[in-house]
Design a protein around this motif. Sequence first.
Motif, mmCIF file in Angstrom:
data_model
loop_
_atom_site.group_PDB
_atom_site.id
_atom_site.type_symbol
_atom_site.label_atom_id
_atom_site.label_comp_id
_atom_site.label_asym_id
_atom_site.label_seq_id
_atom_site.Cartn_x
_atom_site.Cartn_y
_atom_site.Cartn_z
ATOM 1 N N LEU A 1 -8.127 4.134 2.844
ATOM 2 C CA LEU A 1 -6.889 4.645 2.248
ATOM 3 C C LEU A 1 -6.068 3.524 1.618
ATOM 4 O O LEU A 1 -5.559 3.669 0.497
ATOM 5 N N LEU A 2 -5.955 2.418 2.320
ATOM 6 C CA LEU A 2 -5.168 1.301 1.805
ATOM 7 C C LEU A 2 -5.815 0.698 0.566
ATOM 8 O O LEU A 2 -5.111 0.272 -0.361
ATOM 9 N N ALA A 3 -7.140 0.669 0.525
ATOM 10 C CA ALA A 3 -7.837 0.167 -0.669
ATOM 11 C C ALA A 3 -7.539 1.065 -1.870
ATOM 12 O O ALA A 3 -7.308 0.577 -2.986
ATOM 13 N N THR A 4 -7.521 2.365 -1.654
ATOM 14 C CA THR A 4 -7.190 3.312 -2.730
ATOM 15 C C THR A 4 -5.758 3.093 -3.212
ATOM 16 O O THR A 4 -5.498 3.069 -4.425
ATOM 17 N N LEU A 5 -4.834 2.919 -2.283
ATOM 18 C CA LEU A 5 -3.426 2.693 -2.647
ATOM 19 C C LEU A 5 -3.248 1.353 -3.359
ATOM 20 O O LEU A 5 -2.408 1.233 -4.253
ATOM 21 N N ILE B 1 0.177 0.815 -5.630
ATOM 22 C CA ILE B 1 1.238 1.089 -4.663
ATOM 23 C C ILE B 1 1.322 -0.032 -3.630
ATOM 24 O O ILE B 1 2.398 -0.367 -3.155
ATOM 25 N N LEU B 2 0.179 -0.622 -3.321
ATOM 26 C CA LEU B 2 0.118 -1.741 -2.376
ATOM 27 C C LEU B 2 -0.452 -2.969 -3.058
ATOM 28 O O LEU B 2 -1.090 -2.881 -4.099
ATOM 29 N N ARG B 3 -0.211 -4.096 -2.419
ATOM 30 C CA ARG B 3 -0.912 -5.313 -2.806
ATOM 31 C C ARG B 3 -1.428 -5.942 -1.520
ATOM 32 O O ARG B 3 -0.887 -5.705 -0.436
ATOM 33 N N SER B 4 -2.493 -6.688 -1.659
ATOM 34 C CA SER B 4 -3.076 -7.308 -0.473
ATOM 35 C C SER B 4 -2.920 -8.811 -0.566
ATOM 36 O O SER B 4 -2.819 -9.383 -1.650
ATOM 37 N N GLN B 5 -2.901 -9.428 0.605
ATOM 38 C CA GLN B 5 -2.796 -10.880 0.693
ATOM 39 C C GLN B 5 -3.926 -11.352 1.578
ATOM 40 O O GLN B 5 -4.094 -10.851 2.686
ATOM 41 N N ARG B 6 -4.697 -12.292 1.088
ATOM 42 C CA ARG B 6 -5.846 -12.797 1.837
ATOM 43 C C ARG B 6 -5.419 -13.890 2.809
ATOM 44 O O ARG B 6 -4.348 -14.440 2.709
ATOM 45 N N GLY B 7 -6.320 -14.188 3.709
ATOM 46 C CA GLY B 7 -6.094 -15.293 4.634
ATOM 47 C C GLY B 7 -5.846 -14.820 6.050
ATOM 48 O O GLY B 7 -5.782 -13.627 6.331
ATOM 49 N N TYR C 1 9.257 -3.998 5.012
ATOM 50 C CA TYR C 1 9.376 -4.542 3.653
ATOM 51 C C TYR C 1 10.357 -5.713 3.573
ATOM 52 O O TYR C 1 10.072 -6.713 2.918
ATOM 53 N N GLN C 2 11.489 -5.619 4.246
ATOM 54 C CA GLN C 2 12.538 -6.645 4.135
ATOM 55 C C GLN C 2 12.103 -8.006 4.646
ATOM 56 O O GLN C 2 12.549 -9.026 4.128
ATOM 57 N N ASN C 3 11.229 -8.042 5.655
ATOM 58 C CA ASN C 3 10.840 -9.361 6.176
ATOM 59 C C ASN C 3 9.767 -10.037 5.323
ATOM 60 O O ASN C 3 9.489 -11.215 5.501
ATOM 61 N N GLY C 4 9.153 -9.300 4.393
ATOM 62 C CA GLY C 4 8.212 -9.901 3.448
ATOM 63 C C GLY C 4 6.874 -10.318 4.021
ATOM 64 O O GLY C 4 6.069 -10.935 3.342
ATOM 65 N N GLU C 5 6.626 -9.992 5.267
ATOM 66 C CA GLU C 5 5.366 -10.359 5.916
ATOM 67 C C GLU C 5 4.355 -9.227 5.763
ATOM 68 O O GLU C 5 4.690 -8.065 5.978
ATOM 69 N N PRO C 6 3.108 -9.556 5.416
ATOM 70 C CA PRO C 6 2.090 -8.503 5.320
ATOM 71 C C PRO C 6 1.711 -7.976 6.694
ATOM 72 O O PRO C 6 1.820 -8.684 7.696
ATOM 73 N N LEU D 1 1.011 -5.325 1.730
ATOM 74 C CA LEU D 1 2.448 -5.212 1.474
ATOM 75 C C LEU D 1 2.651 -4.148 0.400
ATOM 76 O O LEU D 1 1.747 -3.892 -0.398
ATOM 77 N N LEU D 2 3.839 -3.577 0.357
ATOM 78 C CA LEU D 2 4.156 -2.673 -0.745
ATOM 79 C C LEU D 2 4.203 -3.479 -2.036
ATOM 80 O O LEU D 2 4.694 -4.607 -2.047
ATOM 81 N N ALA D 3 3.711 -2.909 -3.105
ATOM 82 C CA ALA D 3 3.704 -3.597 -4.398
ATOM 83 C C ALA D 3 5.092 -3.589 -5.031
ATOM 84 O O ALA D 3 5.395 -4.433 -5.869
ATOM 85 N N ARG D 4 5.917 -2.634 -4.640
ATOM 86 C CA ARG D 4 7.290 -2.508 -5.156
ATOM 87 C C ARG D 4 8.230 -2.149 -4.011
ATOM 88 O O ARG D 4 7.776 -1.860 -2.907
ATOM 89 N N GLU D 5 9.489 -2.114 -4.310
ATOM 90 C CA GLU D 5 10.477 -1.741 -3.308
ATOM 91 C C GLU D 5 10.237 -0.304 -2.850
ATOM 92 O O GLU D 5 9.829 0.539 -3.647
ATOM 93 N N PRO D 6 10.516 -0.002 -1.571
ATOM 94 C CA PRO D 6 10.272 1.348 -1.045
ATOM 95 C C PRO D 6 11.056 2.443 -1.781
ATOM 96 O O PRO D 6 10.616 3.577 -1.845
ATOM 97 N N TRP D 7 12.193 2.092 -2.329
ATOM 98 C CA TRP D 7 13.007 3.080 -3.046
ATOM 99 C C TRP D 7 12.481 3.337 -4.460
ATOM 100 O O TRP D 7 13.001 4.181 -5.166
ATOM 101 N N LYS D 8 11.433 2.617 -4.855
ATOM 102 C CA LYS D 8 10.832 2.819 -6.174
ATOM 103 C C LYS D 8 9.459 3.486 -6.103
ATOM 104 O O LYS D 8 8.790 3.634 -7.115
ATOM 105 N N ILE D 9 9.036 3.883 -4.908
ATOM 106 C CA ILE D 9 7.736 4.529 -4.732
ATOM 107 C C ILE D 9 7.978 5.960 -4.254
ATOM 108 O O ILE D 9 8.423 6.172 -3.128
#
Length: 145
Positions: free
Chosen positions: A46-50, A55-61, A21-26, A67-75
Amino acid sequence: MELSCKSEYAILALLELASQYQNGEPLQIRQIAAQQNIPDRYLEQLLATLRRGGILRSQRGSKGGYLLAREPWKISIYEVLICLEGFDIRTNEEEVKPKTPDSSVIEEVWQEARQAANVVLQNYTLADLCEKRDARKQLDIMYYI
């Protein structure tokens, strides 16, 4: 009360994403699958459901992935299970038969156990699981002379 294979795989994948999460890379599905030994096709579902559950967000390309949609301490783990399984531990009540005093007492104790489990799951976040995992890894590192 048992953790399904689906939930276990999803939590393992989320731990991998929380670690990065900290490095911000998907992370791509194949990376997560290889690290956690999860079948690619199943992980994709599973990831599509999340993602749909927020809980997750996806990045195309070409450098895309999840990536997590929020900070790990908030999930919370509870939130993950609700997203995946569609219910919480309390639901399982298909009682149609009349209750006897004996069955009522058993049901009350079982309900109390379910509520306690829900509280525990609500109190643990992905960050907590990462900390526990890292602490366990440190304990496993031993030097022999």
